[in-house]
Write a protein that holds these residues in place. Structure first.
Motif, PDB file in Angstrom:
ATOM      1  N   GLY A  34       1.252  -1.322  -0.431  1.00  0.00           N
ATOM      2  CA  GLY A  34       0.036   0.161   0.230  1.00  0.00           C
ATOM      3  C   GLY A  34       0.666   1.393   0.225  1.00  0.00           C
ATOM      4  N   GLY A  35       2.603   0.843   0.405  1.00  0.00           N
ATOM      5  CA  GLY A  35       2.736   2.711   0.950  1.00  0.00           C
ATOM      6  C   GLY A  35       3.753   2.580  -0.803  1.00  0.00           C
ATOM      7  N   ILE A  36       3.785   1.864  -1.212  1.00  0.00           N
ATOM      8  CA  ILE A  36       4.972   1.478  -2.490  1.00  0.00           C
ATOM      9  C   ILE A  36       3.951   1.945  -3.733  1.00  0.00           C
ATOM     10  CG2 ILE A  36       6.382   0.280  -4.166  1.00  0.00           C
ATOM     11  CD1 ILE A  36       6.851  -1.190  -1.796  1.00  0.00           C
ATOM     12  N   LEU A  37       2.754   1.092  -3.780  1.00  0.00           N
ATOM     13  CA  LEU A  37       1.547   1.291  -5.076  1.00  0.00           C
ATOM     14  C   LEU A  37       1.126   2.741  -6.328  1.00  0.00           C
ATOM     15  CD1 LEU A  37       0.867  -1.037  -6.456  1.00  0.00           C
ATOM     16  CD2 LEU A  37      -1.596  -0.823  -5.236  1.00  0.00           C
ATOM     17  N   PRO A  38       1.246   3.587  -4.737  1.00  0.00           N
ATOM     18  CA  PRO A  38       0.940   5.247  -5.642  1.00  0.00           C
ATOM     19  C   PRO A  38       2.050   5.502  -6.585  1.00  0.00           C
ATOM     20  CG  PRO A  38       0.256   5.563  -2.817  1.00  0.00           C
ATOM     21  CD  PRO A  38       1.504   3.871  -3.410  1.00  0.00           C
ATOM     22  N   ALA A  39       3.104   4.930  -6.273  1.00  0.00           N
ATOM     23  CA  ALA A  39       4.156   5.136  -7.234  1.00  0.00           C
ATOM     24  C   ALA A  39       3.698   4.900  -8.495  1.00  0.00           C
ATOM     25  CB  ALA A  39       5.951   4.123  -6.915  1.00  0.00           C
ATOM     26  N   LEU A  40       3.132   3.683  -9.083  1.00  0.00           N
ATOM     27  CA  LEU A  40       2.819   3.869 -10.121  1.00  0.00           C
ATOM     28  C   LEU A  40       2.226   4.204 -10.901  1.00  0.00           C
ATOM     29  CD1 LEU A  40       2.479   1.381 -12.576  1.00  0.00           C
ATOM     30  CD2 LEU A  40      -0.183   0.318 -11.365  1.00  0.00           C
ATOM     31  N   GLY A  41       1.173   5.311  -9.644  1.00  0.00           N
ATOM     32  CA  GLY A  41      -0.212   6.146 -10.403  1.00  0.00           C
ATOM     33  C   GLY A  41       1.125   7.726 -10.655  1.00  0.00           C
ATOM     34  N   PHE A  42       2.505   7.503 -10.155  1.00  0.00           N
ATOM     35  CA  PHE A  42       2.874   8.692 -10.385  1.00  0.00           C
ATOM     36  C   PHE A  42       3.893   8.328 -11.795  1.00  0.00           C
ATOM     37  CE2 PHE A  42       2.001   9.501  -5.845  1.00  0.00           C
ATOM     38  CZ  PHE A  42       1.428  10.702  -5.640  1.00  0.00           C
ATOM     39  N   ALA A  43       4.001   7.528 -11.783  1.00  0.00           N
ATOM     40  CA  ALA A  43       4.870   7.520 -12.603  1.00  0.00           C
ATOM     41  C   ALA A  43       4.372   7.274 -14.062  1.00  0.00           C
ATOM     42  CB  ALA A  43       5.121   5.458 -12.450  1.00  0.00           C
TER      43      ALA A  43
END
Lengths: 257, 271
Positions: free
Chosen positions: A188-197
């Motif tokens: 859950g902490g890492i997943l936002p990275a996908l959105g920002f990428a």
């Protein structure tokens, strides 16, 4: 008991609206976790908890955009299922986020399934218009087939998950090993990275990449809030906008001289 | 001479726009993407403009060709297409290919503008303001979220009518013109700045493992990393995903990979 039927129905219907992409930009926000948290929280008599869980879940999907209509993960489905279950079972907001992640993935797959099934509908529609020769046929088709597909792929899943979820989750939550719960929290902490990428690749202007790093380290070192960052961002945007204008005017004046 | 000109009324246009914006993904599919919603919306106009079965069929099949763009700015294409169909029906020699060509020619650039301005920048900023408020327990956050559909609806409505009134040539002028490019340029800058700021705020990726030392305190790996560059792991993750997506647009694979790696990391007590 009856209340849970109501909540499950409302959640199912909201997901149906969102999944059929009703109102285009409206469909994005009607199942945003913050809104769902407030609505479901009010229905279950605990809007404060609902809002907080919603905010935690929305963090995950905040940068998520859908270039070309592809849905990497459906934050709406995650919210609509995880929030009522978490309120009902008194789950910790972080654990609610973990619960939502698999539903987010399933949601992304459901969008693919929907657009695949609709191919068959398209061919049926072409036969229909060749027969009738009436433009109304297209609207009649649109009001029935895709709506039905969207409904079947959204409402039953959400209704059943919300209705039976609390007892299932309540029963197994104590049996889930600690490391799995923790692993989901980490994801859950890492997943936002996908959105920002994705967002970066859509916006991508090479000459402004330094601004990405400026924004990143401004927050890393000085801990500015997103609200504060958007003020700095707006200043940069306005500066560039005005500066581009004047430089173009300048060029024109030079040419006329 | 009899006046046979068929003009579309404001009501026809409103109906077309309303169906377009309300259902612009309803019926979209992997073969022709938004063709069905596009054709369904313009059907109000086709029905009024073309009287013979042949003309109607031609028009419907023409509007059922592949189409895919961003809906808000796509309204402009819808408006322009309606105006071309109206001219064609009233005797202007516009070949089918010109109309299809206009749509397919504009959909790419328009999607680029819409995805950057509406989704990449505006939606993300609205979302982050709402979440910030929601984390403080403020119910205004839901109202803030609703600004996104309300503002985009107003934008789309105006773009639809300017697409209809200005016609195709002017759209191309606007797209090439200075003002829109300046706007995109400025909001790309703001967008990238915000993406940086938000990813620092919202991406959490920390090592919890410690290396035991025989004669001194254990080494905390995360602290070592933070001393070099704070936020190194989130930054590396974003760019790893970015470069992967450039090669292969398999989003589900990324989500699953993140999940699996997190579980492995948690199992071994690294993350």
């Amino acid at each position: 008991m009856n209340n849970l039927v109501l909540v499950a129905t409302v959640c199912g219907l909201l997901q149906f609206l969102s999944f059929s992409e009703f109102g285009y930009t409206f469909s994005e926000k009607i199942t945003s976790a913050v809104v769902i948290g407030t609505i479901v929280g009010l229905m279950m008599g605990d809007p404060k908890t609902g809002l907080l869980i919603g905010a935690q879940i929305e963090l995950l999907y905040i940068g998520m955009i859908y270039p070309g209509g592809i849905v990497p993960a459906d934050g709406g489905l995650a919210a609509v299922v995880a929030i009522p279950i978490a309120i009902k079972t008194g789950l910790d907001p972080k654990a609610a986020v973990s619960l939502g992640i698999p539903f987010g993935i399933i949601g992304g797959l459901l969008y693919e399934l929907k657009k695949t099934i609709n191919i068959f509908g398209l061919h049926k529609l072409e036969d229909m218009i060749n027969k009738s020769g009436d433009p109304k046929t297209i609207r009649k088709y649109q009001d029935v087939f895709p709506v039905l597909v969207a409904f079947l792929l959204s409402f039953p899943l959400v209704f059943l998950s919300v209705y039976f979820g609390p007892s299932v989750v309540g029963a197994i939550i104590s049996d889930i090993p600690q490391w799995i719960m923790h692993g989901m929290e980490v994801a859950g902490g890492i997943l936002p990275a996908l959105g920002f990428a994705i967002a970066v690749s859509v916006i991508m202007k090479r000459k402004y990449m330094p601004l990405f790093f400026a924004g990143f380290f401004l927050v890393e070192y000085f801990k500015i809030t997103p609200m504060g960052a958007s003020i700095f961002g707006a200043c940069i945007a306005v500066y560039l906008f005005m500066n581009n204008k004047s430089s173009k005017k300048g060029k024109k004046e030079e040419q006329t001289n | 001479m009899e006046n046979t000109e068929t003009k579309l009324t404001k009501k026809d246009l409103r109906k077309t726009f309303f169906r377009y914006y309300t259902f612009c993904e309803l019926g979209s599919n992997y073969e022709r993407m938004q063709a069905v919603p596009f054709a369904a919306s313009i059907s109000y106009c086709l029905e009024k403009l073309y009287k013979t079965k042949k003309d109607r069929l031609d028009a419907m099949h023409r509007q059922l060709q592949f189409f895919n763009t961003e809906g808000t700015f796509g309204s402009m294409i819808m408006g322009a297409t309606v105006s071309m169909e109206e001219q064609k029906a009233n005797g202007m020699p516009i070949p089918s290919e010109t109309i299809t060509g206009l749509k397919t020619g504009l959909m790419g650039p328009v999607a680029g503008i819409g995805d950057t301005l509406i989704w990449g920048t505006f939606k993300t900023i609205i979302g982050s303001l709402a979440v910030t408020l929601a984390l403080q327990g403020n119910y205004l956050s839901s109202l803030i979220e609703m600004l996104f559909p309300i503002v985009t609806y107003v934008i789309a409505y105006n773009l639809f009518f300017s697409g209809y009134n200005l016609g195709t040539k002017s759209i191309k002028d606007i797209m090439k013109g200075g003002l829109l490019n300046q706007l995109i340029d400025a909001s790309s800058a703001m967008g990238l700045f915000m993406m940086g700021a938000l990813s620092s705020s919202y991406v959490t990726f920390k090592l919890i493992t410690k290396i035991k030392m025989p004669h001194s305190d254990p080494i905390v790996l995360q602290k070592v990393l933070d001393d070099i560059v704070p936020g190194l792991l989130p930054l590396l993750t974003i760019f790893a995903i970015y470069f992967y997506l450039k090669k292969k647009q398999n989003y589900i694979a990324v989500v699953l990979a993140v999940l699996v790696l997190s579980l492995i990391g948690a199992y071994f007590g690294i993350l």
